[in-house]
Design a protein around this motif. Structure first.
Motif, mmCIF file in Angstrom:
data_model
loop_
_atom_site.group_PDB
_atom_site.id
_atom_site.type_symbol
_atom_site.label_atom_id
_atom_site.label_comp_id
_atom_site.label_asym_id
_atom_site.label_seq_id
_atom_site.Cartn_x
_atom_site.Cartn_y
_atom_site.Cartn_z
ATOM 1 N N VAL A 1 49.431 48.693 -6.638
ATOM 2 C CA VAL A 1 49.053 49.210 -5.323
ATOM 3 C C VAL A 1 47.552 49.045 -5.107
ATOM 4 O O VAL A 1 47.092 48.693 -4.014
ATOM 5 C CB VAL A 1 49.474 50.689 -5.172
ATOM 6 N N ALA A 2 46.759 49.289 -6.161
ATOM 7 C CA ALA A 2 45.310 49.156 -6.037
ATOM 8 C C ALA A 2 44.899 47.720 -5.730
ATOM 9 O O ALA A 2 43.908 47.488 -5.023
ATOM 10 C CB ALA A 2 44.639 49.627 -7.326
ATOM 11 N N SER A 3 45.666 46.733 -6.231
ATOM 12 C CA SER A 3 45.290 45.337 -6.032
ATOM 13 C C SER A 3 46.040 44.659 -4.886
ATOM 14 O O SER A 3 45.467 43.829 -4.167
ATOM 15 C CB SER A 3 45.524 44.545 -7.321
ATOM 16 N N LEU A 4 47.307 45.014 -4.697
ATOM 17 C CA LEU A 4 48.129 44.336 -3.680
ATOM 18 C C LEU A 4 48.344 45.165 -2.422
ATOM 19 O O LEU A 4 48.680 44.619 -1.369
ATOM 20 C CB LEU A 4 49.507 43.980 -4.266
ATOM 21 N N GLY A 5 48.204 46.475 -2.537
ATOM 22 C CA GLY A 5 48.558 47.350 -1.420
ATOM 23 C C GLY A 5 49.965 47.894 -1.609
ATOM 24 O O GLY A 5 50.802 47.306 -2.299
ATOM 25 N N ALA A 6 50.227 49.032 -0.976
ATOM 26 C CA ALA A 6 51.511 49.719 -1.175
ATOM 27 C C ALA A 6 52.681 48.905 -0.641
ATOM 28 O O ALA A 6 53.749 48.842 -1.264
ATOM 29 C CB ALA A 6 51.464 51.092 -0.502
ATOM 30 N N ARG A 7 52.499 48.240 0.508
ATOM 31 C CA ARG A 7 53.622 47.537 1.128
ATOM 32 C C ARG A 7 54.073 46.340 0.288
ATOM 33 O O ARG A 7 55.266 46.132 0.067
ATOM 34 C CB ARG A 7 53.231 47.102 2.539
ATOM 35 N N ARG A 8 53.118 45.555 -0.208
ATOM 36 C CA ARG A 8 53.488 44.401 -1.035
ATOM 37 C C ARG A 8 54.090 44.852 -2.366
ATOM 38 O O ARG A 8 55.026 44.225 -2.880
ATOM 39 C CB ARG A 8 52.272 43.507 -1.268
ATOM 40 N N VAL B 1 62.256 41.626 1.780
ATOM 41 C CA VAL B 1 61.753 40.557 2.652
ATOM 42 C C VAL B 1 61.055 41.166 3.865
ATOM 43 O O VAL B 1 59.956 40.733 4.261
ATOM 44 C CB VAL B 1 62.902 39.631 3.095
ATOM 45 N N TYR B 2 61.658 42.199 4.449
ATOM 46 C CA TYR B 2 61.035 42.858 5.609
ATOM 47 C C TYR B 2 59.693 43.473 5.219
ATOM 48 O O TYR B 2 58.705 43.359 5.952
ATOM 49 C CB TYR B 2 61.962 43.939 6.158
ATOM 50 N N ALA B 3 59.641 44.129 4.060
ATOM 51 C CA ALA B 3 58.389 44.764 3.620
ATOM 52 C C ALA B 3 57.305 43.731 3.363
ATOM 53 O O ALA B 3 56.114 44.010 3.514
ATOM 54 C CB ALA B 3 58.642 45.581 2.357
ATOM 55 N N ALA B 4 57.696 42.496 2.965
ATOM 56 C CA ALA B 4 56.726 41.453 2.634
ATOM 57 C C ALA B 4 56.196 40.727 3.856
ATOM 58 O O ALA B 4 55.205 39.989 3.758
ATOM 59 C CB ALA B 4 57.359 40.444 1.676
ATOM 60 N N LEU B 5 56.842 40.923 5.006
ATOM 61 C CA LEU B 5 56.376 40.250 6.211
ATOM 62 C C LEU B 5 54.951 40.696 6.553
ATOM 63 O O LEU B 5 54.592 41.849 6.338
ATOM 64 C CB LEU B 5 57.292 40.558 7.394
ATOM 65 N N ARG C 1 51.747 42.229 8.021
ATOM 66 C CA ARG C 1 51.457 43.393 8.881
ATOM 67 C C ARG C 1 49.951 43.570 8.936
ATOM 68 O O ARG C 1 49.187 42.869 8.287
ATOM 69 C CB ARG C 1 52.105 44.674 8.313
ATOM 70 N N ARG C 2 49.548 44.530 9.723
ATOM 71 C CA ARG C 2 48.138 44.862 9.743
ATOM 72 C C ARG C 2 47.664 45.246 8.353
ATOM 73 O O ARG C 2 48.447 45.748 7.544
ATOM 74 C CB ARG C 2 47.864 46.023 10.700
ATOM 75 N N ALA C 3 46.427 45.054 8.064
ATOM 76 C CA ALA C 3 45.900 45.397 6.744
ATOM 77 C C ALA C 3 46.166 46.844 6.426
ATOM 78 O O ALA C 3 46.028 47.719 7.269
ATOM 79 C CB ALA C 3 44.393 45.133 6.697
ATOM 80 N N GLU C 4 46.547 47.115 5.188
ATOM 81 C CA GLU C 4 46.901 48.460 4.784
ATOM 82 C C GLU C 4 45.656 49.299 4.607
ATOM 83 O O GLU C 4 44.631 48.843 4.201
ATOM 84 C CB GLU C 4 47.704 48.420 3.476
#
Length: 416
Positions: free
Chosen positions: A294-301, A407-411, A413-416
């Motif tokens: 999460v610290a490197s990729l963000g929660a969504r990825r 797949v939907y979560a990986a689309l 989006r605005r920066a987290e």
């Protein structure tokens, strides 16, 4: 404490036949004994989270934990069915107060953002670890001692937690003067309770739950102090969906695998419980790993990565005769998903809404298993009269649902 609260859902699973013989339960009473804790727990979580925000987190945590511990003692000593049912309901009420308050206290104990992220990531896997621990403990206890001893661990853990709370957690501020949306609380509690019960037992109850939840949504739009502000919910739909799907998949996969190991492979309850020790290392490792991701990729990825890994694990689990790789890959992916979803749900939450956010995530965790069992067992039965073939197909269907969400979560989006 969170591990114990979730373990209490599954801790009587293996012990149910012994409880039935001892208390002479009929089928209806056995269903109530099994479901009463989850009904109260799942139905009251949103209210418990709001009460923690308004009344004070430590205060509500101590109140709920004490109630949970006393009710656990009453369940273990219950001489007749009625008292056991009341005790299980009271356990659920105490748990619904404790769980969101405890999650809100994590931010208080770890105020530094980096440490809080790691603590939240570890917290995210505690529920799934608790479900596994309950199954294992139940099998061990019923092998060597009377079923009443399954409630000894909740009593002991509650006593320690209440005693430690006064020194570990800072004192609450004076209770806030904000009003509690009691009409909304009644509607959502009744709606969730009817839904959870109905998914396991009654289509009419599901319909009643849907109607009550729709009325709750309408009431929240008009309430000056809504229990669950709809914009708050909309901003957290993806993590709530991810938690619901993963909890549904985990409960159903372990249920199907347990039946297959005992009814087809001929394993004893104790040996079956031992098999479910395999996920423990993967679950424990997934929390810290998720925190770093999460610290490197963000929660969504990270959420997308966890869902995809869990989907691969379900495909491996569908090989029911050799499920061991799946018992490592799936729990690791599910644990990563739970941790990332919790961090996403708690992101940018106001201090006076942390209990509510905790209640929302825990509610998703509670409604997932009955949804998964209802839908996926029906899919398995419809696919094939052979249980092994039906179970394998249902697990692959669950894998597709997780992969689609990934797949939907990986689309983008605005920066987290």
């Amino acid at each position: 404490m969170q591990v114990t609260l979730i373990a209490t859902i599954t801790v009587i699973t293996v012990a149910l036949p012994a409880i039935r013989r001892d208390l002479r339960l009929d089928d209806a009473a056995m269903v109530l004994v099994m479901s009463s804790y989850g009904l109260a727990f799942g139905g009251l979580l949103l209210l418990g989270g709001r009460l923690a925000d308004v009344w004070g987190r430590r205060r509500v945590f101590v109140m709920g934990t004490a109630m949970f511990g006393l009710a656990s003692a009453a369940a273990g000593l219950a001489p007749w069915t009625g008292l056991l049912l009341l005790a299980r309901f009271a356990q659920g009420i105490g748990a619904a107060l404790t769980a969101p308050a405890a999650l809100a206290l994590v931010g208080t104990v770890f105020p530094e953002p980096r440490h809080r992220t790691r603590a939240m990531a570890v917290w995210g896997v505690l529920s799934s670890a608790g479900a596994t621990a309950g199954t294992v403990l139940s099998g061990v206890v019923i092998t060597w001692v009377p079923w009443r001893w399954v409630f000894a661990v909740p009593v002991a853990v509650s006593a320690v937690a209440v005693g430690a709370a006064w020194s570990l957690f800072p004192a609450d501020r004076a209770p806030a003067e904000r009003r509690i949306d009691w009409p909304g609380a009644i509607l959502v509690t009744a709606g969730l309770g009817a839904m959870i019960y109905g998914l396991e037992r009654s289509g009419r109850s599901v319909l009643a739950g849907v109607v009550l939840l729709a009325l709750f949504a309408l009431a929240e739009r008009r309430s000056p102090a809504p229990l669950m502000p709809l914009p708050f919910l909309r901003g957290r739909l993806l993590p709530v969906l991810a938690v619901t799907l993963c909890a549904a998949s985990m409960a159903t996969a372990f249920f199907m695998l347990s039946l297959h190991l005992q009814q087809v492979r001929g394993l004893s309850p104790l040996r079956t419980s031992a098999v479910f020790l395999l996920p423990a290392p993967a679950l424990l490792a997934s929390g810290p790993v998720a925190g770093r991701l999460v610290a490197s990729l963000g929660a969504r990825r990270t959420l997308a990565l966890g869902l995809a890994t869990a989907a691969a694990g379900l495909v491996l689990l569908s090989l029911l005769d050799v499920p061991y790789a799946g018992l490592i890959v799936f729990p690791f992916g599910a644990g990563t998903t739970f941790s990332a979803a919790l961090l996403a749900a708690m992101h940018d939450v106001r201090d006076d809404q942390t209990g509510l956010a905790g209640g929302l995530v825990n509610t998703a965790m509670e409604i997932g298993p009955p949804i998964g069992l209802t839908v996926l067992v029906s899919v398995a039965t419809a696919h094939s009269p052979d249980p092994a073939s039906g179970y394998a197909y249902a697990l692959r269907v669950a894998a597709v649902a997780l992969l689609t969400t990934a797949v939907y979560a990986a689309l983008p989006r605005r920066a987290e």
